[in-house]
Scaffold this motif. Sequence first.
Motif, PDB file in Angstrom:
ATOM      1  N   PRO A   1       5.791  -1.819 -15.043  1.00  0.00           N
ATOM      2  CA  PRO A   1       7.129  -1.910 -14.458  1.00  0.00           C
ATOM      3  C   PRO A   1       7.054  -2.358 -12.996  1.00  0.00           C
ATOM      4  O   PRO A   1       6.138  -1.942 -12.264  1.00  0.00           O
ATOM      5  CB  PRO A   1       7.674  -0.484 -14.584  1.00  0.00           C
ATOM      6  N   THR A   2       8.007  -3.187 -12.593  1.00  0.00           N
ATOM      7  CA  THR A   2       7.955  -3.761 -11.245  1.00  0.00           C
ATOM      8  C   THR A   2       7.854  -2.708 -10.147  1.00  0.00           C
ATOM      9  O   THR A   2       7.033  -2.866  -9.227  1.00  0.00           O
ATOM     10  CB  THR A   2       9.172  -4.672 -11.015  1.00  0.00           C
ATOM     11  N   PRO A   3       8.637  -1.617 -10.168  1.00  0.00           N
ATOM     12  CA  PRO A   3       8.489  -0.627  -9.094  1.00  0.00           C
ATOM     13  C   PRO A   3       7.081  -0.047  -9.011  1.00  0.00           C
ATOM     14  O   PRO A   3       6.522   0.115  -7.913  1.00  0.00           O
ATOM     15  CB  PRO A   3       9.523   0.444  -9.453  1.00  0.00           C
ATOM     16  N   ASP A   4       6.490   0.267 -10.175  1.00  0.00           N
ATOM     17  CA  ASP A   4       5.124   0.807 -10.182  1.00  0.00           C
ATOM     18  C   ASP A   4       4.138  -0.216  -9.627  1.00  0.00           C
ATOM     19  O   ASP A   4       3.231   0.129  -8.864  1.00  0.00           O
ATOM     20  CB  ASP A   4       4.711   1.192 -11.607  1.00  0.00           C
ATOM     21  N   ALA A   5       4.311  -1.472 -10.048  1.00  0.00           N
ATOM     22  CA  ALA A   5       3.414  -2.521  -9.593  1.00  0.00           C
ATOM     23  C   ALA A   5       3.484  -2.690  -8.081  1.00  0.00           C
ATOM     24  O   ALA A   5       2.453  -2.799  -7.408  1.00  0.00           O
ATOM     25  CB  ALA A   5       3.759  -3.837 -10.287  1.00  0.00           C
ATOM     26  N   ARG A   6       4.679  -2.688  -7.547  1.00  0.00           N
ATOM     27  CA  ARG A   6       4.810  -2.927  -6.106  1.00  0.00           C
ATOM     28  C   ARG A   6       4.317  -1.748  -5.276  1.00  0.00           C
ATOM     29  O   ARG A   6       3.765  -1.933  -4.191  1.00  0.00           O
ATOM     30  CB  ARG A   6       6.258  -3.300  -5.780  1.00  0.00           C
ATOM     31  N   VAL A   7       4.481  -0.546  -5.787  1.00  0.00           N
ATOM     32  CA  VAL A   7       3.907   0.613  -5.097  1.00  0.00           C
ATOM     33  C   VAL A   7       2.384   0.512  -5.077  1.00  0.00           C
ATOM     34  O   VAL A   7       1.740   0.729  -4.037  1.00  0.00           O
ATOM     35  CB  VAL A   7       4.367   1.926  -5.755  1.00  0.00           C
ATOM     36  N   LEU A   8       1.788   0.177  -6.216  1.00  0.00           N
ATOM     37  CA  LEU A   8       0.335   0.037  -6.276  1.00  0.00           C
ATOM     38  C   LEU A   8      -0.144  -1.073  -5.335  1.00  0.00           C
ATOM     39  O   LEU A   8      -1.118  -0.883  -4.580  1.00  0.00           O
ATOM     40  CB  LEU A   8      -0.106  -0.261  -7.710  1.00  0.00           C
ATOM     41  N   LEU A   9       0.529  -2.215  -5.356  1.00  0.00           N
ATOM     42  CA  LEU A   9       0.117  -3.321  -4.489  1.00  0.00           C
ATOM     43  C   LEU A   9       0.265  -2.953  -3.010  1.00  0.00           C
ATOM     44  O   LEU A   9      -0.581  -3.310  -2.190  1.00  0.00           O
ATOM     45  CB  LEU A   9       0.924  -4.575  -4.822  1.00  0.00           C
ATOM     46  N   ARG A  10       1.319  -2.222  -2.669  1.00  0.00           N
ATOM     47  CA  ARG A  10       1.478  -1.799  -1.272  1.00  0.00           C
ATOM     48  C   ARG A  10       0.373  -0.835  -0.871  1.00  0.00           C
ATOM     49  O   ARG A  10      -0.169  -0.922   0.243  1.00  0.00           O
ATOM     50  CB  ARG A  10       2.848  -1.160  -1.059  1.00  0.00           C
ATOM     51  N   ASP A  11       0.039   0.101  -1.768  1.00  0.00           N
ATOM     52  CA  ASP A  11      -1.052   1.039  -1.470  1.00  0.00           C
ATOM     53  C   ASP A  11      -2.362   0.282  -1.235  1.00  0.00           C
ATOM     54  O   ASP A  11      -3.108   0.583  -0.287  1.00  0.00           O
ATOM     55  CB  ASP A  11      -1.232   2.031  -2.620  1.00  0.00           C
ATOM     56  N   LEU A  12      -2.649  -0.688  -2.096  1.00  0.00           N
ATOM     57  CA  LEU A  12      -3.892  -1.452  -1.951  1.00  0.00           C
ATOM     58  C   LEU A  12      -3.884  -2.285  -0.675  1.00  0.00           C
ATOM     59  O   LEU A  12      -4.909  -2.383   0.012  1.00  0.00           O
ATOM     60  CB  LEU A  12      -4.088  -2.345  -3.180  1.00  0.00           C
ATOM     61  N   ASN A  13      -2.727  -2.877  -0.348  1.00  0.00           N
ATOM     62  CA  ASN A  13      -2.651  -3.650   0.895  1.00  0.00           C
ATOM     63  C   ASN A  13      -2.855  -2.763   2.122  1.00  0.00           C
ATOM     64  O   ASN A  13      -3.534  -3.162   3.067  1.00  0.00           O
ATOM     65  CB  ASN A  13      -1.301  -4.365   0.985  1.00  0.00           C
ATOM     66  N   GLU A  14      -2.264  -1.582   2.116  1.00  0.00           N
ATOM     67  CA  GLU A  14      -2.453  -0.666   3.246  1.00  0.00           C
ATOM     68  C   GLU A  14      -3.917  -0.277   3.376  1.00  0.00           C
ATOM     69  O   GLU A  14      -4.472  -0.225   4.484  1.00  0.00           O
ATOM     70  CB  GLU A  14      -1.576   0.572   3.064  1.00  0.00           C
ATOM     71  N   HIS A  15      -4.550   0.006   2.254  1.00  0.00           N
ATOM     72  CA  HIS A  15      -5.978   0.342   2.280  1.00  0.00           C
ATOM     73  C   HIS A  15      -6.813  -0.819   2.809  1.00  0.00           C
ATOM     74  O   HIS A  15      -7.704  -0.641   3.647  1.00  0.00           O
ATOM     75  CB  HIS A  15      -6.435   0.713   0.866  1.00  0.00           C
ATOM     76  N   ALA A  16      -6.522  -2.038   2.311  1.00  0.00           N
ATOM     77  CA  ALA A  16      -7.371  -3.196   2.600  1.00  0.00           C
ATOM     78  C   ALA A  16      -7.212  -3.727   4.010  1.00  0.00           C
ATOM     79  O   ALA A  16      -8.071  -4.488   4.480  1.00  0.00           O
ATOM     80  CB  ALA A  16      -7.070  -4.314   1.604  1.00  0.00           C
ATOM     81  N   THR A  17      -6.145  -3.347   4.703  1.00  0.00           N
ATOM     82  CA  THR A  17      -5.905  -3.880   6.045  1.00  0.00           C
ATOM     83  C   THR A  17      -6.078  -2.813   7.117  1.00  0.00           C
ATOM     84  O   THR A  17      -5.560  -2.948   8.227  1.00  0.00           O
ATOM     85  CB  THR A  17      -4.508  -4.518   6.138  1.00  0.00           C
ATOM     86  N   GLN A  18      -6.836  -1.778   6.805  1.00  0.00           N
ATOM     87  CA  GLN A  18      -7.201  -0.806   7.839  1.00  0.00           C
ATOM     88  C   GLN A  18      -8.008  -1.511   8.936  1.00  0.00           C
ATOM     89  O   GLN A  18      -8.737  -2.472   8.661  1.00  0.00           O
ATOM     90  CB  GLN A  18      -8.055   0.304   7.240  1.00  0.00           C
TER      91      GLN A  18
END
Length: 292
Positions: free
Chosen positions: A223-240
């Motif tokens: 589902p789009t909301p789940d996907a975007r939450v996961l992608l945001r979490d990964l982006n936050e992690h990856a851009t530390q």
Amino acid sequence: MTIAIRRIHPVFVGEVSGVDIAKPLSPDDVAAIEAGMDRYAVLVFHDQKITDEEQMAFSKNFGPLEEARGGHISKPEDRRLQAGMADVSNLGKDGRPLDRDSRVRLFNLGNMLWHSDSSFRAIPAKYSLLSAHVVNPVGGNTEFADMRAAYDELDGATKALIEDLICEHSLMYSRGSLGMVDYSDEEREMFRPVRQRLVRTHPVTGRKSLYLSSHAGGIIGMPTPDARVLLRDLNEHATQPKFVYVHTWRAWDLVIWDNRQVMHRVRRYDESQPRDMRRTTVAGNAPTAAQV
């Protein structure tokens, strides 16, 4: 002179000396630079005063140039640079900074989001090469994030979750996140979503990396909301900060990065002043996922 590469960040990025990229390279020089790219993912060359033709010739040592069509909204008659060169400046064909309400300027603001060049193409880019002709006096740094180091530090459960996920990438998603939602039918066709793996494996080193981008707006089967939450979490992690290198431009710097291994973004700058940055892009040679 012999090419030498010095690491300038704790986890990636090399500074190159001993080469004049305006001149033809020997096979050994090309091999040394490609090995440096495999290891460092971003290479910085200082004091390389090159023409557009010399930049294109240098870029072709690493593969064919990517076809520019499909990556912008500029009309051919309005472009400032010749075919083969991507204009990532703030300048119009007249050489003056674009108006604040210019549609091209608003579209180009997407470069201030974390992204990987051409992830919106079915066959995404290999390398990008950016030459600084005129550096803006205020701001305009480019930040790079190492997607290999970011992947390495994920926990095992997250690695297992994302291993086989396929994302949908589109310029309409990245620009839409900034409020640009009006496109012609031709642009919508040109920017239709493509599929990309969320985890990539480097073809030479075998090292895994996250394949993230502001162009990624969905995950197949999620589902789009789940996907975007996961992608945001990964982006936050990856851009530390520990994964990020900040490049402060000097005139006639050339920076090469591997879009398969890093994300990048430009930071805000004084747009009343010229910033003349010219990019060549080396095409990739295979899709990351089957398209439909």
